[in-house]
Scaffold this active site. Structure first.
Site, mmCIF file in Angstrom:
data_model
loop_
_atom_site.group_PDB
_atom_site.id
_atom_site.type_symbol
_atom_site.label_atom_id
_atom_site.label_comp_id
_atom_site.label_asym_id
_atom_site.label_seq_id
_atom_site.Cartn_x
_atom_site.Cartn_y
_atom_site.Cartn_z
ATOM 1 N N CYS B 162 0.805 -1.230 0.000
ATOM 2 C CA CYS B 162 0.000 0.000 0.000
ATOM 3 C C CYS B 162 0.836 1.277 0.000
ATOM 4 O O CYS B 162 0.283 2.378 -0.057
ATOM 5 C CB CYS B 162 -0.952 -0.032 1.182
ATOM 6 S SG CYS B 162 -1.818 -1.609 1.263
ATOM 7 N N HIS B 295 -2.538 7.885 6.515
ATOM 8 C CA HIS B 295 -2.803 6.595 5.875
ATOM 9 C C HIS B 295 -4.247 6.210 6.234
ATOM 10 O O HIS B 295 -5.021 5.838 5.383
ATOM 11 C CB HIS B 295 -1.797 5.564 6.366
ATOM 12 C CG HIS B 295 -1.936 4.222 5.733
ATOM 13 N ND1 HIS B 295 -1.732 4.013 4.396
ATOM 14 C CD2 HIS B 295 -2.283 3.011 6.245
ATOM 15 C CE1 HIS B 295 -1.934 2.729 4.110
ATOM 16 N NE2 HIS B 295 -2.273 2.100 5.210
ATOM 17 N N GLU B 306 -0.911 4.653 14.027
ATOM 18 C CA GLU B 306 -0.626 5.883 13.281
ATOM 19 C C GLU B 306 -0.762 7.118 14.178
ATOM 20 O O GLU B 306 0.082 8.025 14.125
ATOM 21 C CB GLU B 306 -1.553 6.000 12.061
ATOM 22 C CG GLU B 306 -1.179 7.199 11.203
ATOM 23 C CD GLU B 306 -1.834 7.185 9.831
ATOM 24 O OE1 GLU B 306 -2.792 6.422 9.614
ATOM 25 O OE2 GLU B 306 -1.381 7.962 8.973
ATOM 26 N N LYS B 327 -9.560 7.669 2.728
ATOM 27 C CA LYS B 327 -9.939 6.294 2.366
ATOM 28 C C LYS B 327 -11.418 6.018 2.608
ATOM 29 O O LYS B 327 -11.965 5.050 2.097
ATOM 30 C CB LYS B 327 -9.061 5.303 3.125
ATOM 31 C CG LYS B 327 -7.614 5.306 2.621
ATOM 32 C CD LYS B 327 -6.812 4.157 3.172
ATOM 33 C CE LYS B 327 -5.432 4.067 2.529
ATOM 34 N NZ LYS B 327 -4.511 5.133 2.916
ATOM 35 N N HIS B 332 -9.658 2.009 0.097
ATOM 36 C CA HIS B 332 -8.225 1.749 0.135
ATOM 37 C C HIS B 332 -7.849 1.213 -1.239
ATOM 38 O O HIS B 332 -8.180 0.087 -1.587
ATOM 39 C CB HIS B 332 -7.888 0.758 1.232
ATOM 40 C CG HIS B 332 -6.403 0.682 1.488
ATOM 41 N ND1 HIS B 332 -5.464 1.180 0.595
ATOM 42 C CD2 HIS B 332 -5.695 0.194 2.523
ATOM 43 C CE1 HIS B 332 -4.260 0.982 1.078
ATOM 44 N NE2 HIS B 332 -4.365 0.385 2.241
ATOM 45 N N PHE B 390 1.703 -3.429 3.743
ATOM 46 C CA PHE B 390 1.872 -4.819 4.189
ATOM 47 C C PHE B 390 3.347 -5.184 4.098
ATOM 48 O O PHE B 390 3.991 -4.909 3.083
ATOM 49 C CB PHE B 390 1.152 -5.714 3.176
ATOM 50 C CG PHE B 390 -0.061 -6.408 3.706
ATOM 51 C CD1 PHE B 390 -0.820 -5.844 4.711
ATOM 52 C CD2 PHE B 390 -0.442 -7.638 3.191
ATOM 53 C CE1 PHE B 390 -1.947 -6.502 5.178
ATOM 54 C CE2 PHE B 390 -1.566 -8.292 3.656
ATOM 55 C CZ PHE B 390 -2.314 -7.731 4.651
#
Lengths: 389, 405
Positions: B162, B295, B306, B327, B332, B390
């Site tokens: 991502c 994010h 985060e 998002k 996403h 990831f």
């Protein structure tokens, strides 16, 4: 920019694990191709498969017991490269980087995941984490404790050259003090099936750069280089194989999934990179269209000069990351002043090209270029120079 | 540090519209692009997604017929966003020819590949050409864009889950700073496919309802698809040719967790170091940050880590720095997320309007100034945009209004 030294090499190939079996096999003109043992497949009598790759020999954390084959090939090459360098040079933890290339990633487990998804409508949560393209990067960073910059580079047939060029760029630009850079791709049943059904395999074995080129032999493998600034390598008295000169490469008009049609245009642009080369490590793997393109382009690029040319894919097989092994070939040729022969090439297509055949040749190699060429029109040459040259 | 890097062209295809103007309106109005999934049947817990419209674009005509026939949805998203960015930048043919292309991708044409593979296994071989499987390379969108738009500089495709296209932007910045190219297209694209959908669902990472970043009642992410594209340029070159500079890239940082194949580091060590490194690269203190485009994937774990990372780096300033996640509107989009969110961040800097965090009703943390729906007017000079992938691959970009550089 800072000159980049190669201080370690890890090669995993059909010849076995490590630089020694790879280099001695290539120099002796032996073939790393054999019948497939790991799985049943028809239509590919000879493949460049890696045997004896044990998870426990390379993966130490509990997490890595679930590692997939492509990631294991990459991790093995990383560990072999570090051992070959006599251990990683000391650096701040954030200053160790990792760049890995792969053309197709973990295709084997992707097909297993899809088989179950189509049969039962559900995904397998244990397999899914391994299917991301950067799985090899993730596993290797965990196993080796790499916390600096990392990247997975994918550029079809030039994934190996692209990843190594990227790593050299990071060292040259000071983004990391030490970078492990290389690439890995696996051989699995779906690849053999697809290559066989598209008529891409030559059952008699590959004939790179030869008039009879009629197809490749599928292969797998990995190569990783330890890269650091030449000044740092010299300061710690490290053995330096050669230096790499980062080159971003270029692209030319081409069908998206095919090869460029205009070999002359490609050759003219290549001339600037290979003009002073003593050796060109070709990308040819016996596939007729690509071999013809490369042969014609190199003939234009070298002009009146006659640099030695060798194509290791005749001995190790064809796979997206094979170019990383091509870079290793260039590095070893510069270091040892020996050029291995091109297995399977008996009557070269081009009379202009000095294709090394019939045994290894002793020759001072000051500049070697590993020629990376990918479908879709990407050219990624990697320039290797002798130290102090 | 080298040359200053300007952003002179933007492009985006998302669930809220086929171009940048549509995205610009939607992020401030707080429209949500997450809806029932129609592309395929999902048999798990979740059946919604932020689907985008893969419309045919004019630029396709520049491709040869076989290439055109085999365009995937991801290729179309990539081409539409890239054509928009290149047109906005106003490059002439010679400048395009010298332009480098850096792409982030994780699925590319996987949906089409899945279908070919399914037919093959089902014995429907008549309509199956095996060569399609080899055409499923992640490098295909980059090839499509370069060939259709005539961009023949260096080309690279990277895949760090991502954070892929945030890394592509960083790579383009490095190439321009070091004088290796004067113009570069940074692109991120991905499409919805059964593999990622079933995979994230099997990991119980998907919220059956539209995702709610930073909310106490958040239950996971919503998948999306699309593309984001930014034309980056040597600022001096941009000024010399009279191009409009929407924003500049002050710096970027990338780090690796080396912790787990899916889970982020529990203390967000890599995220903290990425933001710290990006600020150091930008030569700005933490107090200079005016806005954070997070994010914000809306998983329990990500949002908590985060916020912790922001607190660790921004300290006492955090309470006065607006934070939003896009998002909840565009989903996403995996590899496209970094580029789409960079476009959103540039719009916030340029237009002085901060994007909403749709679905955020009850923030879990009260020491952060989350921007709820609708967005708000605020003049900001410097913004940070973070992407976490990831496998522990973190990238943070620091962007600024030209006059704040």
């Amino acid at each position: 920019m800072t000159p980049v030294a190669v201080t370690g090499l890890g090669v995993v190939s059909g010849f076995g694990l490590g630089v020694e079996p790879f280099w001695s096999g290539l120099l002796a003109g032996r073939s790393g191709l054999r019948p497939i043992e790991r799985f049943a497949a028809s239509g590919a009598p000879l493949v460049g498969a890696v045997d004896g790759l044990e998870v426990r020999a390379f993966a130490q954390t509990a997490l890595a017991r679930r590692i997939d084959r492509t990631s294991l090939l990459a991790l093995a090459a990383c560990r072999l490269a570090i051992a070959d360098a006599g251990g990683l040079p000391a650096s701040a933890p954030d200053q160790l980087g990792l760049v890995l290339g792969s053309a197709l990633g973990n295709l084997g487990e992707t097909t297993l995941f899809l088989d179950r998804l189509f049969a039962r409508g559900a995904g397998n949560p244990l397999l899914f984490p391994n299917l991301v393209m950067n799985a090899s990067l993730s596993y290797a960073s965990i196993e080796l404790g790499v916390t600096g910059p990392t990247a997975l580079i994918t550029e079809q047939d030039a994934s190996g050259e692209a990843a190594i060029a990227w790593g050299a760029q990071w060292v040259a630009a000071g983004r990391a003090e030490v970078v492990l850079a290389g690439a890995a791709d696996e051989l699995d049943p779906i690849i053999v099936e697809v290559l066989r059904d598209t008529g891409a395999i030559d059952p008699s074995g590959p004939h790179p750069l030869d008039r009879r080129a009629a197809g490749c032999a599928p292969g797998e493998g990995a190569t990783v280089l330890v890269l650091e600034p030449l000044s740092a390598a010299r300061a710690r008295g490290a053995r330096v194989y050669a230096t790499l000169v980062p080159h971003d490469g270029f692209s030319v008009p081409s069908p998206v999934h095919g090869w460029p049609a205009d070999a002359t245009a490609l050759g003219r642009r290549l001339a600037a990179v290979v003009g002073d080369a003593d050796l060109i490590v070709a990308a040819a793997d016996g596939a007729p269209v690509r071999d013809r393109l490369e042969s014609d382009a190199l003939a234009v690029a070298v002009g009146d000069r006659r640099p030695a040319i060798t194509a290791p894919r005749g001995a190790i097989g064809a796979f997206g990351s094979a170019g990383a092994l091509g870079v290793a070939t260039a590095v070893l040729a510069v270091h040892h002043s020996r050029v291995p022969p091109t297995l399977g090439c008996e009557s070269p297509r081009s009379s202009t090209l000095d294709v090394v055949r019939d045994g290894a040749r002793a020759a001072a190699v000051r500049v070697a270029v590993a020629h990376g060429l990918a479908r879709g029109g990407v050219c990624r040459p990697v320039r290797v120079e002798a130290v102090g040259g | 540090m080298g040359r200053a890097v300007a952003i002179t062209g933007l492009g985006a295809v998302t669930a809220v519209g086929p171009n940048v103007p549509a995205l610009a309106t939607a992020v401030v109005d707080g429209r949500c692009g997450i809806r029932p999934l129609e592309l395929f049947t999902a048999q798990g817990r979740c059946s919604i997604a932020a689907s985008a419209d893969a419309a045919v674009v004019d630029a396709e005509t520049a491709l040869d017929a076989p290439s055109r026939r085999r365009l995937s949805r991801a290729d179309r998203f990539a081409l539409a966003a890239s054509a928009e960015a290149c047109a906005a930048a106003g490059l002439d043919a010679a400048e395009r020819e010298a332009t480098a292309v850096f792409v982030g991708a994780t699925t590319a044409g996987m949906r089409e590949t899945e279908e070919f593979y399914r037919r093959r296994r089902a014995g429907e071989t008549a309509r199956f050409r095996p060569s399609h499987l080899l055409g499923a390379s992640l490098a295909a969108p980059g090839a499509v864009v370069a060939q259709a738009l005539g961009l023949f500089g260096a080309r690279s495709t990277m895949s760090t889950a991502c954070s892929s296209s945030a890394l592509a932007i960083g790579a383009a910045v490095d190439a321009i700073r070091q004088g290796r190219t004067r113009t570069a297209l940074a692109l991120g694209c991905d499409q919805l496919c059964r593999l990622t959908y079933a995979g994230f669902d099997a990991l119980q990472a998907l919220d059956p309802a539209a995702c709610r970043p930073f909310d106490r009642e958040r239950h996971g992410l919503s998948l999306g698809e699309g593309a984001g594209a930014l034309l980056l340029e040597d600022a001096e070159h941009a000024r010399a040719r009279g191009a409009t500079i929407h924003a500049v890239v002050l710096g970027w940082g990338t780090t690796t967790d080396a912790h787990h194949v899916t889970a982020p580091h529990p203390q967000g060590a890599g995220a903290v170091r990425a933001l710290t490194a990006a600020l150091a690269d930008a030569a700005r203190p933490a107090t200079a940050v005016d806005y954070v485009n997070a994010h914000g994937s809306a998983t329990k774990q990500n949002d908590e880590i985060e916020v912790g990372a922001l607190r660790a780096v921004l300290g006492a300033s955090l309470g006065r720095i607006p934070v939003s996640s896009s998002k909840s509107q565009v989903g996403h989009t995996l590899a496209a997320a970094g580029a789409i969110e960079a476009v959103v961040t540039v719009l916030a800097l340029r237009d002085g309007r901060l994007p909403a965090t749709v679905g955020l009703a009850t923030p879990e943390w009260d020491d952060v100034d989350f921007v709820p729906t609708p967005g708000r007017h605020a003049s900001i000079g410097i913004a940070a945009s973070s992407s976490y992938g990831f496998g522990g691959h973190n990238v943070t970009l620091v962007l600024a209004r030209p006059e704040a550089a």
